[in-house]
Design a protein around this motif. Structure first.
Motif, PDB file in Angstrom:
ATOM      1  N   ARG A  85      46.874  37.157  36.313  1.00  0.00           N
ATOM      2  CA  ARG A  85      45.797  38.205  36.586  1.00  0.00           C
ATOM      3  C   ARG A  85      45.450  38.657  37.931  1.00  0.00           C
ATOM      4  N   THR A  86      45.499  37.670  38.867  1.00  0.00           N
ATOM      5  CA  THR A  86      45.154  37.754  40.156  1.00  0.00           C
ATOM      6  C   THR A  86      46.159  38.703  40.770  1.00  0.00           C
TER       7      THR A  86
ATOM      8  N   ASP B 172      45.631  42.377  39.937  1.00  0.00           N
ATOM      9  CA  ASP B 172      44.516  42.705  40.648  1.00  0.00           C
ATOM     10  C   ASP B 172      44.935  43.371  42.026  1.00  0.00           C
TER      11      ASP B 172
ATOM     12  N   VAL C  59      39.749  38.300  46.591  1.00  0.00           N
ATOM     13  CA  VAL C  59      40.404  37.784  45.444  1.00  0.00           C
ATOM     14  C   VAL C  59      40.865  36.394  45.758  1.00  0.00           C
TER      15      VAL C  59
END
Length: 229
Positions: free
Chosen positions: A22-23, A26, A185
């Motif tokens: 998911r990182t 993003d 992030v």
């Protein structure tokens, strides 16, 4: 010494492989734009390999190293967990590389089907030693007899870290990625000591042919254990 956000290795939910994927969903588009050029260590490895039938890039990102492999291999497979990065790779390499979304611990390839591989800047994102070991074993499984691969991971030798390069084991940490709007992030890393990197390879189904420290990374040339006489 490790900073306060560096902790003992853990399989906590926020350090799952899904969270790592998911990182990069993003940050993938912005991350890709900062990774235009192939690393010289990978260029040298690929140049030395010569022509092969099938090559593999595990954690191919935006395709910059798969592009190198396409110059020496009849068929190139690039695998990454992030759809965002695979889209960037598609834009870069077109149909010269077969791009797959997948997990480095479960490579979607048959045993002994790969003649040359690179596994660069990806191993250190897997959030447990068992996952890292599984990925090394998978690499060994898909390599053909006599095939070689280049594996890299961030090391305590990197000047970013105030850490003991002679320690027995590395540590887990997060390193922030800053997006254009200022949002940060956190990205998970396991930072290897050289001794730990050698040990993880030795404990896998790979044999370490050679290792060097370069630009703060451990680089290991490996081959499937027991496949050469």
């Amino acid at each position: 010494m490790p900073s306060p956000d560096q902790s003992a290795e853990s399989d906590e939910p926020d350090r799952s492989r899904a969270a790592v994927r998911r990182t990069y969903e993003d940050i993938g588009d912005h991350f890709s734009k900062t990774r235009e050029y192939a690393w010289p260590e990978v260029e040298s490895f690929v140049d030395d390999a010569g022509g092969v039938e099938t090559a593999l890039d595990v954690g191919c990102g935006n395709g910059r190293h798969a592009e190198l492999l396409a110059a020496v291999a009849d068929t190139v497979v690039g695998l990454d967990a992030s759809r965002a990065l695979l889209q960037a790779a598609t834009d870069r390499v077109g149909d010269s590389v077969a791009l797959l979304q997948g997990d480095a611990t479960r490579l979607p390839l048959t045993a002994g089907s790969v003649d040359l591989a690179v596994y660069v800047a990806t191993l250190h994102h897997l959030p447990s030693r068992s996952a890292r070991r599984a990925s090394l074993n998978e690499l060994a499984r898909v390599l053909a007899p006599g095939a070689r691969a280049l594996v890299s991971a961030w090391s305590t030798a990197h000047d970013r870290f105030d850490a003991d390069t002679d320690a027995d084991a590395g540590f887990d940490t997060t390193v922030d990625w800053t997006l254009p709007g200022g949002e940060t992030v956190p990205r998970f890393y396991h930072i290897y000591t050289p001794a730990e990197f050698e040990r993880d390879v030795a404990d896998s189904d790979l044999r370490l042919v050679s290792m060097e420290l370069s630009s703060g990374n451990c680089y290991g040339v490996v081959e499937p254990e027991g496949k050469r006489t």
